[in-house]
Each structure stands twice: as C-alpha cells, then as structure tokens.
Write an enzyme that holds these catalytic residues in place. Structure first.
Site: not given
Ligand SMILES: NC(=O)N[C@@H](CC(=O)O)C(=O)O
Ligand SMILES: [Zn+2]
Length: 431
Positions: A156, A309, A327
């Site tokens: 991930d 997440d 992100f």
């Molecule tokens: N979701 C995201 O925007 N960021 C996640 C990475 C992920 O879950 O793809 C991160 O580790 O910051």
């Molecule tokens: Zn992810």
C-alpha cells in the site's frame, strides 16, 4: 476484573431497532448481555460504567491505517495513532507497511507488535510488504513475515506494477492461506497529477488522475486472483469502474473483497474549495457519479467494509500545496460521526447497517474474533453519543495529523468511551 456497563442502547438485528441493555465483562470477554427491561443487574463486586442511554457497539475495526512508525514519527507514532483510533471508537486497526524501513522483514513486524503492546492502546494488526522496500522488484519472505505476525501482504502506497510479480505473490500467499491486499494504481497513468480527472482539474487547468489508473489494476488482479485462488482484497475503492468489476467477480465466485473510505462516500472533486492540500489523497476524490457508485457498492455488499485510510502528514508537508504535498488525510476521529450524520441521521441507512460495515464485516473478511456483541466475544466495545452535535476541531485531535477536509463540520455520533479487552482505554463519559 469484572465490569458492568449498565443502561446502554444496543442494536437488535431482529427488531431493527435499539433496545436498552446491560453488558457484563469478565476476563477480557463479554460475559453476558442482559435486557434492561428485566431490571437492574446484581453488580456486587463489579466495577460499573453507566452508559447513560448511549449506544454500545462492538468496537470499530479499521483494516487500513497508517501509523507511520517506524521512521515517520514526526507524522504519527504508535502511541499517538492508537490514541487517535481509540477516540474514534476503533478497537482494532491494521497498519500499512509503508514505514521507514518498510515493513518487509520479521524484525520490523515484531518491532510494531512490541511497540503496540508497550505504547499502543488498541489492538494493532500489522500488514507486511509484498515486495522488498515496496519497489516491486523482489518478493519479501512471506513465510517469515507470517510467522512474525503479519496478517496479510500489501505494498500500500504504491501499486505492484508487474503482473508476474503480483501473480507470484498471490500464488505464494494462497499456499499459506494469507490475503493479498492491493493498492490499485497504474503508475503510467498518473504521472504529474494530484486530483481526479473531472471538473476541478478542468477548472484549474490540471492534469487529472483517470479512473482507469485504479480499475486497470482491479481488473488485472481479479483475473490473477481467479487463476491463483488467493483471497484478494481491494484497498480504498473510489471509482464506478472498480465497483463494477468487483461486483462481477463476486457474482462468479472469485474470492475478492473490498473496502471504501468515508471521504470517497461523502465528497466529490466538485467539493474541493481551493488548491488546499487537505483535500488531496490517493485515490483522489472522484466525480459525483463515482461517489454514487461506491455508495451503491457498499449498500449491495460489493464493497464489504468501511476503512479510514488514516494517513497523517505534518502541517509543513501539507503547506506545500496541492501539487507538491503528499497524498493523504487523517481519518480516525471523524469516521463514525461522518458516516452516522450523513447516512444514518438522514434515514438513508439503518444504524445496524453502518455498524455492521464497521465491525462484523471487517471481522468476517479477515477472520477476527472481535466485531460482534455477544457473550464469549472479546470485550472490545465502543460507547457512542448519537444525540449531541459537535463541530470537528482538528486542533483537538489526538493524532499528530491535522490534515482533514472536515474541519468545522457539525456532526453527531461521537464516540465517548472505548474499551479494549475489557479495559477502558479512553473515556469522556461524565460520572
Ligand atoms: N492514501 C493516501 O493518500 N496516502 C497513504 C498511502 C495510501 O494509502 O495509498 C499514505 O501513506 O500517506
Ligand atoms: Zn493506498
């Protein structure tokens, strides 16, 4: 130690409403659930928590979180991350391996488990990486990682670009009865893009992240899951096309499961107010049509569970702006109130449906003993105030991350106490 939680409201699937109950806890397990209609329980020799008519649920389970430890403790660590989880009502969380070092060795898996035991306040289940350093070049030692306590394999943060690598991973995982959890993203389609293809990108002259960048991997991996027989779980589904593919795969009996995040169920790219990076996450906020599709996917069971997440980043990182910031948004402390306010309070879903997608469904998919409110189950519980409205204040988060697009939102459904293994790990219930 024995404990009675008295005067709570418990969802009753039979009647489709809540009923007043008392819950007895002993030795870390739920010992009994008693009808409040038959009077006060005998509480001699017990500690007592008066739930004061608030909801008692099985503790929420979040199968996709980033605790950032080891390596990125300035964003979050296991202590702050699990405190944030507890405040959100989560009693079990599964953490992603994009740490530093990447969780690709038994040592790092054990480090996380040890740290969770000493500094954490909720159950922490670590995932391990599919490939060394999440670079997509060489598989990790699945057997050793499983032995150390990893509950599944995922890269991930990035997609596994090479189909043969993914197929090898699935074959190996299947042979040891472990799931493969996929961040679905084709790198070649997303270069230089920070938001989805759609109105916001067009209005601001930005290159967009197309829906296919996610769905191409979903489609590829479903075929590989069919060929290998692995349990394949799709991370943070955000597009109409992915929902369609997963629905079809389930119909023909392929072992695929999937998750969706509150922000993808509630926000679209058309809600993004400015180039503020608190609205930047991966996958990005999609179009209103995709939002509708993931809602329907969750409703019909194509998508099995809600995950946050939770992806904390520092204020400095997010201040770099939409194009340059990393992100990710935090999720623990707003997830349940968001879902409750948007979908249950409005009458769209029953309370039971929302609770199921945050407790027993993730437990079923990942074979956990928790997630259920019945005698004999682990005493992992959440008490929720479903009456009072409160404003989201990122400054008050237990997380180190303040990166949320939901600051200032007025929500109901705030967790007020969290119990893990029969111990109250967090409460703001007034005595
Ligand atoms: N979701 C995201 O925007 N960021 C996640 C990475 C992920 O879950 O793809 C991160 O580790 O910051
Ligand atoms: Zn992810």
């Amino acid at each position: 130690m024995a404990l009675w939680i008295i005067n709570g409201l418990v969802w009753d699937e039979q009647t489709g409403e809540t009923a007043r109950k008392h819950v007895r806890i002993e030795n870390g397990l739920i010992a009994a659930i008693a009808d409040a209609a038959s009077g006060e329980p005998d509480t001699t020799g017990h500690d007592i928590i008066d739930a004061q008519g608030k909801l008692i649920s099985a503790g929420f389970i979040d199968m996709h979180v980033h605790l950032r430890e080891p390596g990125f403790e300035y964003k979050e660590d296991i202590a702050s991350g699990t405190r944030s989880a507890a405040r959100g009502g989560f009693t079990t969380i599964a953490c992603m391996p994009n740490t530093r070092p990447v969780t690709d060795t038994p040592e790092t898996v054990r480090y996380i488990l040890d740290k969770a035991k000493s500094a954490g306040i909720v159950n922490v289940l670590p995932y391990a990486a599919i490939t060394k350093n999440e670079l997509g070049r060489e598989l990790t030692d699945f057997a050793a990682l499983k032995e150390a306590g990893a509950i599944g394999f995922t890269d991930d943060g990035v997609g596994v670009q090479n189909a043969q690598m993914m197929k090898d991973a699935m074959n190996l995982a299947a042979s040891m009865n472990m799931p493969v959890i996929a961040h679905c993203e084709d790198d070649s389609l997303v270069v230089g893009a920070a938001v989805t293809e759609g109105k916001f990108a067009a209005a601001n002259g930005l290159k967009g992240i197309p829906n296919e960048s996610e769905a191409i991997h979903v489609g590829r991996d479903i075929l590989l899951a069919e060929a290998t027989g692995v349990h394949y779980h799709v991370c943070h589904v955000s597009t109409e096309q992915s929902v369609r593919l997963i629905r079809m795969a389930k119909q023909i009996g392929i072992k695929v499961t999937a998750e969706v995040c509150p922000h993808h169920l509630i926000l679209s790219d058309e809600d993004i107010p400015s180039m503020d990076a608190n609205w930047k996450m991966n996958p990005p906020l999609r179009t209103p049509r995709d939002v509708q599709a993931v809602i329907e996917g969750l409703e019909d069971g194509t998508l099995d569970m809600i995950v946050t997440d939770h992806a904390p980043h520092s204020a400095e990182e997010k201040a770099r702006g939409m194009m340059l910031a990393p992100f990710g948004i935090v999720g623990f402390e707003t997830a349940f109130p968001l879902m409750y306010t948007k979908f249950v309070k409005t009458g769209k879903w029953s309370l039971g449906f929302l609770l199921k997608r945050m407790t027993s469904d993730p437990a079923r998919v990942f074979g956990l003993r928790s997630g259920i409110l019945e005698a004999g189950a682990p005493a992992d519980l959440t008490i929720v105030d479903i009456e009072n409205e409160r404003e989201v204040n990122p400054e008050s988060f237990a997380s180190k991350g303040r990166n949320t697009p939901f600051g200032g939102w007025k929500l109901s459904g705030w967790p007020v106490a969290t119990i893990v293994d029969g111990n109250v790990v967090w409460t703001e219930l007034q005595e």
